[in-house]
Design a protein around this motif. Structure first.
Motif, mmCIF file in Angstrom:
data_model
loop_
_atom_site.group_PDB
_atom_site.id
_atom_site.type_symbol
_atom_site.label_atom_id
_atom_site.label_comp_id
_atom_site.label_asym_id
_atom_site.label_seq_id
_atom_site.Cartn_x
_atom_site.Cartn_y
_atom_site.Cartn_z
ATOM 1 N N ILE A 128 -40.878 -8.881 -19.407
ATOM 2 C CA ILE A 128 -41.182 -8.873 -17.752
ATOM 3 C C ILE A 128 -42.655 -9.105 -17.513
ATOM 4 C CG2 ILE A 128 -42.261 -6.671 -15.971
ATOM 5 C CD1 ILE A 128 -39.366 -5.231 -17.610
ATOM 6 N N LEU A 129 -43.724 -9.275 -18.254
ATOM 7 C CA LEU A 129 -45.084 -9.534 -17.978
ATOM 8 C C LEU A 129 -45.457 -11.384 -17.585
ATOM 9 C CD1 LEU A 129 -47.380 -7.182 -19.730
ATOM 10 C CD2 LEU A 129 -47.293 -7.631 -17.269
ATOM 11 N N SER A 169 -43.731 -7.487 -7.202
ATOM 12 C CA SER A 169 -43.093 -7.457 -8.691
ATOM 13 C C SER A 169 -43.432 -6.158 -9.259
ATOM 14 C CB SER A 169 -44.025 -8.465 -9.715
ATOM 15 O OG SER A 169 -43.708 -10.084 -8.787
ATOM 16 N N GLN A 170 -42.427 -4.981 -8.949
ATOM 17 C CA GLN A 170 -42.480 -4.178 -9.497
ATOM 18 C C GLN A 170 -42.818 -3.538 -10.944
ATOM 19 O OE1 GLN A 170 -44.146 -1.467 -7.344
ATOM 20 N NE2 GLN A 170 -44.376 -3.582 -5.619
ATOM 21 N N GLU A 171 -41.847 -4.307 -11.312
ATOM 22 C CA GLU A 171 -42.260 -3.457 -12.548
ATOM 23 C C GLU A 171 -42.725 -4.260 -12.924
ATOM 24 O OE1 GLU A 171 -38.482 -4.631 -14.501
ATOM 25 O OE2 GLU A 171 -37.374 -3.015 -13.858
ATOM 26 N N ALA A 172 -43.496 -5.279 -13.135
ATOM 27 C CA ALA A 172 -44.628 -5.989 -13.683
ATOM 28 C C ALA A 172 -46.136 -4.225 -13.782
ATOM 29 C CB ALA A 172 -45.100 -7.002 -13.592
ATOM 30 N N ILE A 173 -45.729 -4.482 -12.417
ATOM 31 C CA ILE A 173 -47.405 -3.494 -12.007
ATOM 32 C C ILE A 173 -46.601 -2.178 -12.701
ATOM 33 C CG2 ILE A 173 -48.058 -1.993 -9.991
ATOM 34 C CD1 ILE A 173 -46.941 -4.452 -8.091
ATOM 35 N N THR A 174 -45.835 -1.788 -13.001
ATOM 36 C CA THR A 174 -45.794 -0.866 -13.652
ATOM 37 C C THR A 174 -46.045 -0.917 -14.763
ATOM 38 O OG1 THR A 174 -43.965 0.022 -12.402
ATOM 39 C CG2 THR A 174 -43.570 1.702 -14.492
ATOM 40 N N VAL A 175 -46.581 -1.399 -15.689
ATOM 41 C CA VAL A 175 -46.621 -2.435 -17.249
ATOM 42 C C VAL A 175 -47.615 -2.308 -17.152
ATOM 43 C CG1 VAL A 175 -45.827 -4.380 -18.929
ATOM 44 C CG2 VAL A 175 -43.914 -3.342 -17.406
ATOM 45 N N ILE A 176 -48.126 -2.788 -16.202
ATOM 46 C CA ILE A 176 -49.480 -3.042 -16.129
ATOM 47 C C ILE A 176 -50.589 -1.627 -15.919
ATOM 48 C CG2 ILE A 176 -51.511 -3.974 -15.080
ATOM 49 C CD1 ILE A 176 -49.751 -6.493 -14.352
ATOM 50 N N LYS A 177 -49.956 -1.009 -14.642
ATOM 51 C CA LYS A 177 -50.518 0.209 -14.809
ATOM 52 C C LYS A 177 -50.511 1.693 -16.003
ATOM 53 C CE LYS A 177 -50.748 0.050 -9.609
ATOM 54 N NZ LYS A 177 -50.151 0.655 -8.761
ATOM 55 N N GLU A 178 -48.990 0.983 -16.340
ATOM 56 C CA GLU A 178 -48.888 1.770 -17.450
ATOM 57 C C GLU A 178 -50.011 1.995 -18.577
ATOM 58 O OE1 GLU A 178 -47.686 4.678 -20.495
ATOM 59 O OE2 GLU A 178 -47.232 5.082 -18.149
ATOM 60 N N ALA A 179 -50.442 0.591 -19.276
ATOM 61 C CA ALA A 179 -51.240 -0.088 -19.718
ATOM 62 C C ALA A 179 -52.534 0.981 -19.919
ATOM 63 C CB ALA A 179 -50.733 -1.237 -19.903
ATOM 64 N N THR A 180 -53.328 0.906 -18.425
ATOM 65 C CA THR A 180 -54.404 0.537 -18.056
ATOM 66 C C THR A 180 -54.511 1.692 -17.930
ATOM 67 O OG1 THR A 180 -54.123 0.463 -16.047
ATOM 68 C CG2 THR A 180 -54.630 -1.964 -16.755
ATOM 69 N N TYR A 181 -54.137 3.258 -17.975
ATOM 70 C CA TYR A 181 -53.617 4.448 -17.863
ATOM 71 C C TYR A 181 -54.241 4.980 -18.836
ATOM 72 C CZ TYR A 181 -52.137 9.064 -16.774
ATOM 73 O OH TYR A 181 -51.914 10.667 -17.263
ATOM 74 N N THR A 182 -52.740 4.141 -20.025
ATOM 75 C CA THR A 182 -52.789 4.537 -21.080
ATOM 76 C C THR A 182 -54.345 4.163 -22.298
ATOM 77 O OG1 THR A 182 -50.581 4.378 -21.012
ATOM 78 C CG2 THR A 182 -52.042 5.428 -23.570
#
Length: 368
Positions: free
Chosen positions: A72-73, A101-114
């Motif tokens: 995705i990224l 690019s909603q899926e990539a946004i989700t993956v990035i935000k999940e990483a930064t949130y965690t």
């Protein structure tokens, strides 16, 4: 022949679909962390076969998740328009929003949130690198090692412990690395592999800058030992010095036993001293939280007060703290620092929560 050709066509045609799996293909019930959570529960319930099965499934799913996140990224970051904005996470998120690019946004935000922006040095490329290694799952290897050990598969347990340790920089909770090393040390001790037992204990204390630095005794510990040898008393010792090496306390007291058995009493004094300082500091921290007007007056007051708390006593028993106090006195005796040794044994004889070490201290006093 036609059948084989049909199968090949089917496989080839399915490759792009597999390569471009989306986040929607991942269900929460089958996410690796959720499966490992279930495996932990099964382990606690002593259902080891189910636990092992769930661990293996978690590891397989983790690899699949890693592929999906990376795919995705890479697809989202490859267009020239995205590359032009640079590597800053917020800048990349902004262009990805424009491109929907909603899926990539989700993956990035999940990483930064965690993990937080700082963990990735505010770099999208570092997030991509993180997911490229996401299939490495030390928590799963650690649980698998514990299962193997309980099943008597010591060789497999050792391999899994070592794999978990080697990848400990990927742990979600960094402090779990000490649990891994303590378990590995315990396994070596069970196998009577005392060389690796000592080496593993030394790995546990290697992070403590109050102990040794670059293979030499730290200025802190050198100062403590010098004061001990000059004749400081027990009250002054714990008034002057503290050590917050809480994760290493048990390892220090285990090392003290090793050095006692080998007759290396200078080393025994070093490790039992730093272990003693760590134990006192940790217990005093608890006393400060529970006793509103607590302040260190003298060692007798400290030792007597801790006996009011059953959980502190139990923690001390589990971590061999009260034995460690006795070993400190013994190390002092063997290094001919008898006045301070007498003080330590006196305190232990009066206040030790464990009757055995109270009696051992009384016997030690008779010999001084």
């Amino acid at each position: 022949m036609k059948k084989i050709a049909f199968v090949l066509v089917l496989l080839i045609s399915s490759l792009p679909i597999f390569a471009q799996k989306s986040l929607s293909s991942l269900t929460e019930e089958n996410l690796s962390w959720r499966l490992l959570e279930k495996a932990d529960s099964a382990y606690d319930e002593r259902n080891f076969s189910r636990s092992a099965s769930l661990v293996q499934k978690a590891k397989i799913n983790r690899k699949e998740e890693s592929k999906i996140y990376v795919d995705i990224l890479e697809r989202a970051l490859s267009p020239l328009a995205v590359q032009k904005v640079g590597n800053n996470i917020d800048d990349v998120l902004a262009i990805l929003e424009d491109r929907d690019s909603q899926e990539a946004i989700t993956v990035i935000k999940e990483a930064t949130y965690t993990k937080g922006y700082e963990y990735f040095s505010n770099s999208v490329q570092e997030i991509l690198n993180y997911y490229k290694e996401y299939d490495i799952y030390p928590e799963a290897d650690f649980l698998l090692a514990k299962i193997y050990r309980l099943e008597g598969e010591f060789s497999l347990a050792q391999t899994s412990y070592l794999t978990a340790w080697e990848n400990s920089d990927k742990l979600d909770i960094p402090m779990v690395k000490y649990d891994i090393l303590y378990e590995l040390a315990s396994l070596y001790k069970t196998q009577k592999n005392f060389d690796d037992y000592e080496k593993t204990l030394l790995l546990i204390v290697a992070d403590d800058s109050n102990f040794y630095v670059n293979g030499k005794i730290s200025p802190f510990l050198e100062s403590v030992i010098q004061n001990i040898k000059k004749g400081t008393n027990l009250d002054k010792l714990f008034l002057l010095y503290r050590s917050d090496s809480y994760n290493q306390i048990y390892a220090y007291f285990q090392l003290a036993q090793i050095y006692e058995e080998s007759g290396n009493y200078e080393k025994m004094l070093e490790v039992s001293t730093i272990g003693m300082l760590g134990a006192v500091t940790r217990i005093e921290q608890i006393l400060q939280e529970r006793e509103l007007e607590y302040s260190y007056k003298n060692f007798s007051h400290f030792y007597n007060l801790l006996n009011n708390y059953d959980d502190v006593i139990e923690w001390g028993i589990e971590n061999e703290i009260w034995k460690g106090f006795y070993d400190f006195g013994y190390a002092l005796t063997q290094n001919k620092i008898k006045k301070l040794a007498k003080e330590v044994f006196n305190e232990n004889a009066q206040y030790s929560p464990e009757e055995y070490w109270k009696k051992q201290s009384q016997e030690a006093l008779k010999k001084l």
